[in-house]
Motif scaffolding. Sequence first.
Motif, PDB file in Angstrom:
ATOM      1  N   THR A   1      -0.327 -10.456  11.875  1.00  0.00           N
ATOM      2  CA  THR A   1       0.840  -9.615  11.600  1.00  0.00           C
ATOM      3  C   THR A   1       2.124 -10.350  11.949  1.00  0.00           C
ATOM      4  OG1 THR A   1       1.994  -7.569  12.141  1.00  0.00           O
ATOM      5  CG2 THR A   1       0.656  -8.532  13.872  1.00  0.00           C
TER       6      THR A   1
ATOM      7  N   ILE B   1       0.860  -1.183   0.000  1.00  0.00           N
ATOM      8  CA  ILE B   1       0.000   0.000   0.000  1.00  0.00           C
ATOM      9  C   ILE B   1       0.896   1.232   0.000  1.00  0.00           C
ATOM     10  CG2 ILE B   1      -1.839   1.219   1.214  1.00  0.00           C
ATOM     11  CD1 ILE B   1      -2.622  -1.387   2.532  1.00  0.00           C
TER      12      ILE B   1
ATOM     13  N   PHE C   1       0.016  -7.983   3.366  1.00  0.00           N
ATOM     14  CA  PHE C   1       0.006  -6.542   3.102  1.00  0.00           C
ATOM     15  C   PHE C   1       1.199  -5.843   3.737  1.00  0.00           C
ATOM     16  CE2 PHE C   1      -4.507  -7.619   2.991  1.00  0.00           C
ATOM     17  CZ  PHE C   1      -4.956  -6.915   1.883  1.00  0.00           C
ATOM     18  N   THR C   2       1.755  -4.873   3.030  1.00  0.00           N
ATOM     19  CA  THR C   2       2.779  -4.030   3.608  1.00  0.00           C
ATOM     20  C   THR C   2       2.339  -2.583   3.510  1.00  0.00           C
ATOM     21  OG1 THR C   2       4.459  -5.586   2.915  1.00  0.00           O
ATOM     22  CG2 THR C   2       5.210  -3.418   3.544  1.00  0.00           C
ATOM     23  N   ASP C   3       2.291  -1.938   4.632  1.00  0.00           N
ATOM     24  CA  ASP C   3       1.959  -0.515   4.689  1.00  0.00           C
ATOM     25  C   ASP C   3       3.291   0.213   4.729  1.00  0.00           C
ATOM     26  OD1 ASP C   3       0.933   1.970   5.210  1.00  0.00           O
ATOM     27  OD2 ASP C   3       0.441   1.552   7.285  1.00  0.00           O
TER      28      ASP C   3
ATOM     29  N   THR D   1       3.502  -5.198   8.311  1.00  0.00           N
ATOM     30  CA  THR D   1       2.935  -6.265   7.524  1.00  0.00           C
ATOM     31  C   THR D   1       1.672  -6.777   8.185  1.00  0.00           C
ATOM     32  OG1 THR D   1       5.121  -6.866   6.778  1.00  0.00           O
ATOM     33  CG2 THR D   1       3.413  -8.485   6.476  1.00  0.00           C
ATOM     34  N   GLY D   2       0.609  -6.833   7.409  1.00  0.00           N
ATOM     35  CA  GLY D   2      -0.636  -7.400   7.894  1.00  0.00           C
ATOM     36  C   GLY D   2      -0.955  -8.638   7.070  1.00  0.00           C
TER      37      GLY D   2
ATOM     38  N   LEU E   1      -5.539  -0.528   5.591  1.00  0.00           N
ATOM     39  CA  LEU E   1      -4.995  -1.817   6.023  1.00  0.00           C
ATOM     40  C   LEU E   1      -5.807  -2.375   7.186  1.00  0.00           C
ATOM     41  CD1 LEU E   1      -2.859  -4.018   5.850  1.00  0.00           C
ATOM     42  CD2 LEU E   1      -1.342  -2.595   7.212  1.00  0.00           C
ATOM     43  N   ASN E   2      -6.096  -1.527   8.152  1.00  0.00           N
ATOM     44  CA  ASN E   2      -6.881  -1.983   9.302  1.00  0.00           C
ATOM     45  C   ASN E   2      -8.276  -2.427   8.879  1.00  0.00           C
ATOM     46  OD1 ASN E   2      -4.821  -1.539  11.138  1.00  0.00           O
ATOM     47  ND2 ASN E   2      -5.407   0.575  11.476  1.00  0.00           N
TER      48      ASN E   2
ATOM     49  N   LYS F   1      -3.562   5.112   4.314  1.00  0.00           N
ATOM     50  CA  LYS F   1      -3.001   3.779   4.091  1.00  0.00           C
ATOM     51  C   LYS F   1      -3.222   2.860   5.287  1.00  0.00           C
ATOM     52  CE  LYS F   1       1.070   5.565   3.407  1.00  0.00           C
ATOM     53  NZ  LYS F   1       0.631   6.973   3.498  1.00  0.00           N
ATOM     54  N   SER F   2      -2.886   3.381   6.476  1.00  0.00           N
ATOM     55  CA  SER F   2      -3.023   2.536   7.663  1.00  0.00           C
ATOM     56  C   SER F   2      -4.492   2.217   7.942  1.00  0.00           C
ATOM     57  CB  SER F   2      -2.405   3.230   8.878  1.00  0.00           C
ATOM     58  OG  SER F   2      -1.041   3.481   8.649  1.00  0.00           O
TER      59      SER F   2
END
Length: 293
Positions: A180, A9, A56-58, A44-45, A21-22, A17-18
Motif C-alpha cells: 500500500t 473498485i 487498486f483504489t478502493d 490504494t493497494g 480488495l483485501n 469493496k474493501s
Amino acid sequence: MTKTVFITIIGRPNVGKSTLLNTLLGEKVAIVSKKPQTTRNRITGILTKGEIQYVFTDTPGLHKPHNLLGDFMMKVTGSASEDADVILFLVEAGVPLNKAETEALKKASESDNVILIINKVDIADKNVLAQTIQRLSDEYNFKAVIPVSALTGDNTEIIFKEIEPFLVESPHFFPDDIATDQPERQIFSELIREKLLRLLDDEIPHGIAVVIEDFKEKKDLLSVRAEIYCEKEAHKKIIIGKNGSMLKKVGTYAREDAEKMFGVHVYLDLWVKVKENWRDRQALINNFGYSDE
Ligand code: GDP
Ligand code: MG
C-alpha cells in the motif's frame, strides 16, 4: 517487459469493496465494517506478481452526500474512476439498484473498461443470481460479468484473468514488495476507527474521526498516540466506557492488528475529545486529513 494496471473498485456502501480488495491482496489494507461509508479516503493497494503490478483504489461508496464530508467523498469517487485503466463495479445479487448505482452504471456503460462483479454469491439465491446476471448484462455494457464471494474468495481469481486485456506495458510505479502507498499513520487511524465502529454498534454513527498525534518508531517498538474525536459529551462517555473498559478494548484490538501488520511491538495511547459538528466545518475536515491534496 513489465506491465502495470490501475484498477478502481466502485459500488454502493457495504457491497464489499474493501473485503474484495483485501482478498485480492491477501493482506489487510482497507478497513471492513458492517456499517456503510467507512472508507473515507482513497485506499490504494498494490500487488506485484512477477512482471505485472496491479494498483487498486478502493473508493467511498456511491451515495448522496449529506454534508461536506459526503461531498468530499463523492469528489474522490469521481476522480478515482477517471484515473483507472479498468473499473470493477460491484453490486450484490438480489439487492435492487439505488439511484446512484443506476446512474453510475449508465455512465460506466459508455466506456469499454468496466467489469461487473456480482458479490456475496455465498448468501445469494441461485435463481436470483442468474436473473441478476441476465438482466444487468442485457441492460448495460460490460467487458465481463463475474459472480464472486469476496468474503470466501470464491471465484475471485478469475478477476485477474479478466483484467489481462487492460495491462499496459510500463515500468512499475511502486516498489515490488509493498502492499500500500498509504502512510502507516493512516492505516493506524483506520484500524482504530474500524474497532470503534464494530464495538460501538449503532450507538454512535459516523461522527467519529481519529487523528494520530504522535508516531514514533524505535527499534522494534511503534509508539503511537491517537485522539478520537466525537461530536457530543455523551458520545465521549460511551467511547470511554465504564471505568475505561470500552476504550481499553478498542486499544487492545487495534494494537493486536497493528502488531500483526507491522511485525513490531506497538504501544498505543488513546484519548477521547469532543468537537461539535465537525462534519460540517471545512477547516476541521482539512485538519482531520480529508483534504483534496
Ligand atoms: P464496502 O463498504 O463496500 O467497502 O464493504 P465492506 O468490504 O466493508 O463489507 C461490508 C460488509 O459486507 C462486511 O460485513 C463484510 O464482511 C460483508 N461482505 C463483504 N463481502 C461479502 C461476501 O462475499 N459475502 C458475505 N456474506 N458478506 C460479505
Ligand atoms: Mg469500504
